[in-house]
Motif scaffolding. Sequence first.
Motif, PDB file in Angstrom:
ATOM      1  N   SER A 287      45.657  53.611  35.685  1.00  0.00           N
ATOM      2  CA  SER A 287      44.363  52.996  35.409  1.00  0.00           C
ATOM      3  C   SER A 287      44.531  51.786  34.486  1.00  0.00           C
ATOM      4  N   ALA A 288      45.384  51.922  33.471  1.00  0.00           N
ATOM      5  CA  ALA A 288      45.637  50.790  32.578  1.00  0.00           C
ATOM      6  C   ALA A 288      46.258  49.630  33.336  1.00  0.00           C
ATOM      7  N   ALA A 289      47.157  49.933  34.278  1.00  0.00           N
ATOM      8  CA  ALA A 289      47.770  48.863  35.071  1.00  0.00           C
ATOM      9  C   ALA A 289      46.734  48.170  35.951  1.00  0.00           C
ATOM     10  N   SER A 290      45.793  48.939  36.492  1.00  0.00           N
ATOM     11  CA  SER A 290      44.764  48.328  37.337  1.00  0.00           C
ATOM     12  C   SER A 290      43.845  47.416  36.536  1.00  0.00           C
ATOM     13  N   GLU A 291      43.619  47.725  35.262  1.00  0.00           N
ATOM     14  CA  GLU A 291      42.831  46.831  34.412  1.00  0.00           C
ATOM     15  C   GLU A 291      43.574  45.501  34.200  1.00  0.00           C
ATOM     16  N   ILE A 292      44.880  45.590  34.027  1.00  0.00           N
ATOM     17  CA  ILE A 292      45.667  44.359  33.871  1.00  0.00           C
ATOM     18  C   ILE A 292      45.655  43.545  35.152  1.00  0.00           C
ATOM     19  N   ASP A 293      45.610  44.219  36.303  1.00  0.00           N
ATOM     20  CA  ASP A 293      45.567  43.509  37.586  1.00  0.00           C
ATOM     21  C   ASP A 293      44.342  42.591  37.666  1.00  0.00           C
ATOM     22  N   ILE A 294      43.247  42.992  37.037  1.00  0.00           N
ATOM     23  CA  ILE A 294      42.054  42.137  37.053  1.00  0.00           C
ATOM     24  C   ILE A 294      42.349  40.817  36.348  1.00  0.00           C
ATOM     25  N   LYS A 295      43.033  40.886  35.210  1.00  0.00           N
ATOM     26  CA  LYS A 295      43.396  39.666  34.492  1.00  0.00           C
ATOM     27  C   LYS A 295      44.361  38.814  35.308  1.00  0.00           C
ATOM     28  N   THR A 296      45.266  39.464  35.994  1.00  0.00           N
ATOM     29  CA  THR A 296      46.192  38.710  36.855  1.00  0.00           C
ATOM     30  C   THR A 296      45.436  37.971  37.942  1.00  0.00           C
ATOM     31  N   ALA A 297      44.469  38.636  38.556  1.00  0.00           N
ATOM     32  CA  ALA A 297      43.702  38.004  39.629  1.00  0.00           C
ATOM     33  C   ALA A 297      42.862  36.836  39.097  1.00  0.00           C
ATOM     34  N   ARG A 298      42.338  36.946  37.896  1.00  0.00           N
ATOM     35  CA  ARG A 298      41.537  35.849  37.332  1.00  0.00           C
ATOM     36  C   ARG A 298      42.377  34.597  37.097  1.00  0.00           C
ATOM     37  N   GLY A 299      43.676  34.767  36.949  1.00  0.00           N
ATOM     38  CA  GLY A 299      44.532  33.612  36.718  1.00  0.00           C
ATOM     39  C   GLY A 299      44.650  32.678  37.899  1.00  0.00           C
ATOM     40  N   ALA A 300      44.193  33.107  39.076  1.00  0.00           N
ATOM     41  CA  ALA A 300      44.315  32.264  40.267  1.00  0.00           C
ATOM     42  C   ALA A 300      43.471  31.001  40.188  1.00  0.00           C
ATOM     43  N   VAL A 301      42.430  30.969  39.353  1.00  0.00           N
ATOM     44  CA  VAL A 301      41.574  29.783  39.244  1.00  0.00           C
ATOM     45  C   VAL A 301      41.958  28.923  38.052  1.00  0.00           C
TER      46      VAL A 301
END
Length: 487
Positions: free
Chosen positions: A251-265
Amino acid sequence: MSKRSLLLGAVAIATLSPPAHADTLREAFVAAYKTNPTLSGAQAAQRAEDENVAIAKADGRPSSGSQFGFQEDFLRNSISFTAPLRRVSASGDVSVPLYSGGRVKNAVRAAKTRVVAGQYDLRGTEASLFSNVVAAYMDVMRDEAVVKLNRANVGVLAVNLEATSDRFEIGDLTRTDVAQSESRLEVAKGELESARANLIASKENYIALVGQEPGELQSPPPLPNLPKTPDEAVDIALQFNPDLLAAKERSAASEIDIKTARGAVKPSVEAYVQGTYVNFLDTLGRDVPNSTVDQGQSNAEAGVRLTVPIYQGGRPAAQVRQAQARSGQAYEQIIATERNIIAQTRAAYSSWRASERVIQSSERAVAASALSLEGVRAENSVGNRTILDILNAEQELLNAQVQLVTARRNSYVAGFTLLAAMGRAEARDLGLDGGPLYDPKVNYERVEGQFYDFQTDPNPQPKATRTIDTPAQTADIEPIPDSETRK
């Protein structure tokens, strides 16, 4: 000594080398730990998970490449007098990421978190394997005891039939008494065959888990540190159960994935150096009289490149929403895992306590049935009881004895299952520290910082052992001493 090192420490030995036959529960644990394919496969899967950290880090490291080419122009414009006929070229570049909008940093963090989750999963695999080994070990012991009891019962009923037939010959009993004895003997023979088949199945299951056939199994040691109440068991399980800990890390890793995805912009910056060289092989300007054109050309440049995403067709927003949904799924999986652990722990505790009470009742039932059988036989000798009464008393004693050995098996298996749910049934809890245990952190620390492209490992070889060479199991067991037979 801590609670997590007490489970089978009393029977620990100085080596992890498995014996020819796993005669003790600890030896069965050792053999399974070293040769079971489920566990060795899980260890390999964890090593693969470790590599995701190095893969994520690679996106933030310098990269370089080169290109080489040869070009032959078979057809060219008729008025192009200076165009070359052929050329060779070489180019190379080096780029260094300076800023990536946090994508690399967060991807590395998520990969590291999933490595920790995988390590907890590996602990859960160990506990599950050991729980299955305990069940298989106790199944063999139970079924061997049941075969002995049924075999002894067949022997007693055969003697009863012989005695009944003799008394029928002298007119002391009727043909009905003989038929009842014959019927009960044949039923007992059928039950013996069923018990033998169950024993064979238990032995084969033991071989599948442990990797070798069982020898003369010894009684397992007592299970320490069992909780006094179901609430105490649940409290410990919610702190130490590896499946729940793994779910929380994912679950903690999935929260970090959100930040990774936001970096695309977000913008990205990289420094680069690149150069090219072209040689026209004396074909540049060859149709121009007195031409002295230089046939080689080269250039090099260095700089900093800023990339600013403006529009990507909605992909970044979709990736963020996708990561958010998966994070929500991970939250729910924590709750689902927690629910299952609570239910499993409470059920295992209830089963263990119930089996303990069944053991006490069965011990009293065996004593009472033995006394009852003795009395019925004595009363039959003076004509106050029938042959059917003796047969029924024999069956009641057999049922009580089978119930007793089954309850002992169920109690131990339920107790160990309870320890496993509490996170107390892994390799280091089982006294297996007489030799090297598999430590997933060793491989992670070895590979997480590697950056050389050709720094690979040898192709793997199977670690688990095959069981094709083990003989088909039988239900043959040692003869029963006279002291163990029921008179």
